[in-house]
Design a protein around this motif. Structure first.
Motif, PDB file in Angstrom:
ATOM      1  N   LYS A 156      49.679  43.594  23.368  1.00 31.83           N
ATOM      2  CA  LYS A 156      50.437  43.985  24.342  1.00 31.83           C
ATOM      3  C   LYS A 156      49.627  44.007  25.645  1.00 31.83           C
ATOM      4  O   LYS A 156      49.909  43.260  26.822  1.00 31.83           O
ATOM      5  CB  LYS A 156      51.237  45.204  24.354  1.00 31.83           C
ATOM      6  N   SER A 157      48.394  44.472  25.692  1.00 38.15           N
ATOM      7  CA  SER A 157      47.338  44.730  26.847  1.00 38.15           C
ATOM      8  C   SER A 157      46.949  43.056  27.103  1.00 38.15           C
ATOM      9  O   SER A 157      46.995  43.332  28.363  1.00 38.15           O
ATOM     10  CB  SER A 157      46.187  45.555  26.493  1.00 38.15           C
ATOM     11  N   GLU A 158      46.589  42.441  26.178  1.00 37.23           N
ATOM     12  CA  GLU A 158      46.058  41.322  26.392  1.00 37.23           C
ATOM     13  C   GLU A 158      46.987  40.282  27.030  1.00 37.23           C
ATOM     14  O   GLU A 158      46.795  39.361  28.039  1.00 37.23           O
ATOM     15  CB  GLU A 158      45.602  40.659  24.965  1.00 37.23           C
ATOM     16  N   ARG A 159      48.234  40.423  26.496  1.00 32.83           N
ATOM     17  CA  ARG A 159      49.254  39.706  27.012  1.00 32.83           C
ATOM     18  C   ARG A 159      49.652  39.834  28.450  1.00 32.83           C
ATOM     19  O   ARG A 159      49.943  38.954  29.463  1.00 32.83           O
ATOM     20  CB  ARG A 159      50.673  39.983  26.281  1.00 32.83           C
ATOM     21  N   ILE A 160      49.687  41.309  28.904  1.00 34.87           N
ATOM     22  CA  ILE A 160      50.014  41.685  30.226  1.00 34.87           C
ATOM     23  C   ILE A 160      48.856  41.125  31.071  1.00 34.87           C
ATOM     24  O   ILE A 160      49.094  40.652  32.259  1.00 34.87           O
ATOM     25  CB  ILE A 160      50.152  43.310  30.285  1.00 34.87           C
ATOM     26  N   SER A 161      47.610  41.349  30.849  1.00 36.13           N
ATOM     27  CA  SER A 161      46.489  40.466  31.630  1.00 36.13           C
ATOM     28  C   SER A 161      46.550  39.429  31.832  1.00 36.13           C
ATOM     29  O   SER A 161      46.194  38.890  32.814  1.00 36.13           O
ATOM     30  CB  SER A 161      45.283  41.061  30.869  1.00 36.13           C
ATOM     31  N   ALA A 162      46.998  38.477  30.810  1.00 34.83           N
ATOM     32  CA  ALA A 162      47.239  36.975  30.980  1.00 34.83           C
ATOM     33  C   ALA A 162      48.536  36.713  31.998  1.00 34.83           C
ATOM     34  O   ALA A 162      48.330  35.642  32.711  1.00 34.83           O
ATOM     35  CB  ALA A 162      47.657  36.256  29.592  1.00 34.83           C
ATOM     36  N   LEU A 163      49.617  37.811  31.744  1.00 34.71           N
ATOM     37  CA  LEU A 163      50.596  37.269  32.733  1.00 34.71           C
ATOM     38  C   LEU A 163      50.198  37.494  34.181  1.00 34.71           C
ATOM     39  O   LEU A 163      50.661  37.021  35.035  1.00 34.71           O
ATOM     40  CB  LEU A 163      51.686  38.224  32.227  1.00 34.71           C
ATOM     41  N   LYS A 164      49.314  38.667  34.259  1.00 38.72           N
ATOM     42  CA  LYS A 164      48.852  39.001  35.575  1.00 38.72           C
ATOM     43  C   LYS A 164      48.182  37.889  35.957  1.00 38.72           C
ATOM     44  O   LYS A 164      48.045  37.377  37.355  1.00 38.72           O
ATOM     45  CB  LYS A 164      48.109  40.387  35.623  1.00 38.72           C
ATOM     46  N   LYS A 165      47.211  37.378  35.439  1.00 42.68           N
ATOM     47  CA  LYS A 165      46.205  36.109  35.778  1.00 42.68           C
ATOM     48  C   LYS A 165      47.173  34.870  36.169  1.00 42.68           C
ATOM     49  O   LYS A 165      47.023  34.392  37.019  1.00 42.68           O
ATOM     50  CB  LYS A 165      45.376  35.757  34.709  1.00 42.68           C
ATOM     51  N   LEU A 166      48.390  34.622  35.408  1.00 42.22           N
ATOM     52  CA  LEU A 166      49.121  33.338  35.548  1.00 42.22           C
ATOM     53  C   LEU A 166      50.195  33.632  36.831  1.00 42.22           C
ATOM     54  O   LEU A 166      50.006  33.016  37.792  1.00 42.22           O
ATOM     55  CB  LEU A 166      50.131  33.375  34.587  1.00 42.22           C
ATOM     56  N   ARG A 168      48.835  35.322  39.683  1.00 38.39           N
ATOM     57  CA  ARG A 168      47.766  34.925  40.712  1.00 38.39           C
ATOM     58  C   ARG A 168      47.542  33.609  40.824  1.00 38.39           C
ATOM     59  O   ARG A 168      47.587  33.344  42.028  1.00 38.39           O
ATOM     60  CB  ARG A 168      46.689  35.781  40.396  1.00 38.39           C
ATOM     61  N   GLU A 169      47.482  32.724  39.771  1.00 35.01           N
ATOM     62  CA  GLU A 169      46.720  31.602  39.630  1.00 35.01           C
ATOM     63  C   GLU A 169      47.849  30.516  39.843  1.00 35.01           C
ATOM     64  O   GLU A 169      47.642  29.266  40.044  1.00 35.01           O
ATOM     65  CB  GLU A 169      45.975  31.508  38.570  1.00 35.01           C
ATOM     66  N   SER A 170      49.190  30.738  39.523  1.00 34.52           N
ATOM     67  CA  SER A 170      50.255  29.617  39.058  1.00 34.52           C
ATOM     68  C   SER A 170      51.387  29.996  40.152  1.00 34.52           C
ATOM     69  O   SER A 170      52.104  30.921  40.173  1.00 34.52           O
ATOM     70  CB  SER A 170      50.673  29.279  37.741  1.00 34.52           C
ATOM     71  N   ASP A 171      51.760  28.815  40.931  1.00 34.19           N
ATOM     72  CA  ASP A 171      52.984  28.961  41.973  1.00 34.19           C
ATOM     73  C   ASP A 171      53.970  27.953  41.293  1.00 34.19           C
ATOM     74  O   ASP A 171      54.652  27.540  42.370  1.00 34.19           O
ATOM     75  CB  ASP A 171      52.405  28.896  43.335  1.00 34.19           C
ATOM     76  N   THR A 172      53.904  27.611  40.353  1.00 35.19           N
ATOM     77  CA  THR A 172      54.981  26.666  39.913  1.00 35.19           C
ATOM     78  C   THR A 172      55.407  27.169  38.451  1.00 35.19           C
ATOM     79  O   THR A 172      54.919  28.232  37.924  1.00 35.19           O
ATOM     80  CB  THR A 172      54.197  25.384  39.394  1.00 35.19           C
TER      81      THR A 172
END
Length: 225
Positions: A156-166, A168-172
């Motif tokens: 869960k924590s790793e998944r949430i971190s990955a989603l937050k990064k996505l 921030r970095e992806s607008d598509t």
């Protein structure tokens, strides 16, 4: 001779250069495999698959008998070297398949392909069914750009971190993979990070009788799973 008969004749007479063929298979509907994929599987000296049971089932449903070698996340390091040596020493046609669909998207085998290219061993794609492209076909998208991410971390924590990064970095649009038993938790985390108004689709068991396509805001998608 009809056109389809001419195609079959041409395929039967085609000679394949020794090397590694990356063969896409069906993703659920066995009618979606290509004629060329079937022809190469029939003529291959060896088929590389992830799991023996699934590899045997694939060949059996098309009436094909071939020796199998396993290449998966558990043996990839060791098997890559052995398969590379075989490909370099023997003039064989070797087919690599995944459990279903187009290989090398969230599947093992990329290391073997890389090593073959570096050692000038012939590598050829045999395109066909792809769950990624099938999902995009029914997504109702207007943009021609997308980001394929694959599987998010299971924790869960790793998944949430990955989603937050996505975020921030992806607008598509982002294409993600997930197992059915983790889908509800996955969508809850998506809603929390991306926002409940973010739109998405769930493409489930595409091409099979159980196929389902759900579209809407994340708040609604969470409720239907």
């Amino acid at each position: 001779m009809s056109e389809i008969e001419a195609i079959f004749k041409e395929l039967r007479e085609e000679e394949y250069r020794p090397g590694l063929y990356i063969v896409a298979t069906d993703i659920g509907n066995r009618g979606d495999i290509t004629l060329r994929a079937l022809n190469i599987l029939h003529k291959a000296d060896l088929v590389i698959c992830e799991e023996r049971r699934i590899g045997e089932s694939l060949l059996k449903r098309y009436g094909i008998k071939k020796p199998l070698e396993l290449l998966n996340e558990h043996n990839e390091s060791e098997q890559t070297g052995k398969l590379l040596l075989r490909l370099s020493k023997q003039s064989e046609v070797v087919a690599l398949v995944s459990d279903n669909g187009t290989p090398l998207f969230a599947d093992p085998g990329s290391r073997l392909v890389e090593q073959c290219l570096q050692n000038r061993i012939h590598v050829s794609p045999v395109p066909g069914a792809s769950s990624l492209m099938a999902a995009l076909m029914v997504a109702g998208r207007r943009d021609d750009k997308f980001l394929y991410y694959g599987f998010l971390p299971a924790g869960k924590s790793e998944r949430i971190s990955a989603l937050k990064k996505l975020k921030r970095e992806s607008d598509t649009d982002v294409v993600l993979l997930e197992t059915p038993y983790r889908l509800k938790a996955f969508l809850r985390d998506m809603k929390m990070v991306m926002g409940e108004g973010r739109r998405g689709i769930i493409a489930y068991r595409l091409t099979t009788p159980e196929e389902r396509i759900f579209s809407g805001e994340l708040s609604a998608l969470v409720k239907i799973t």
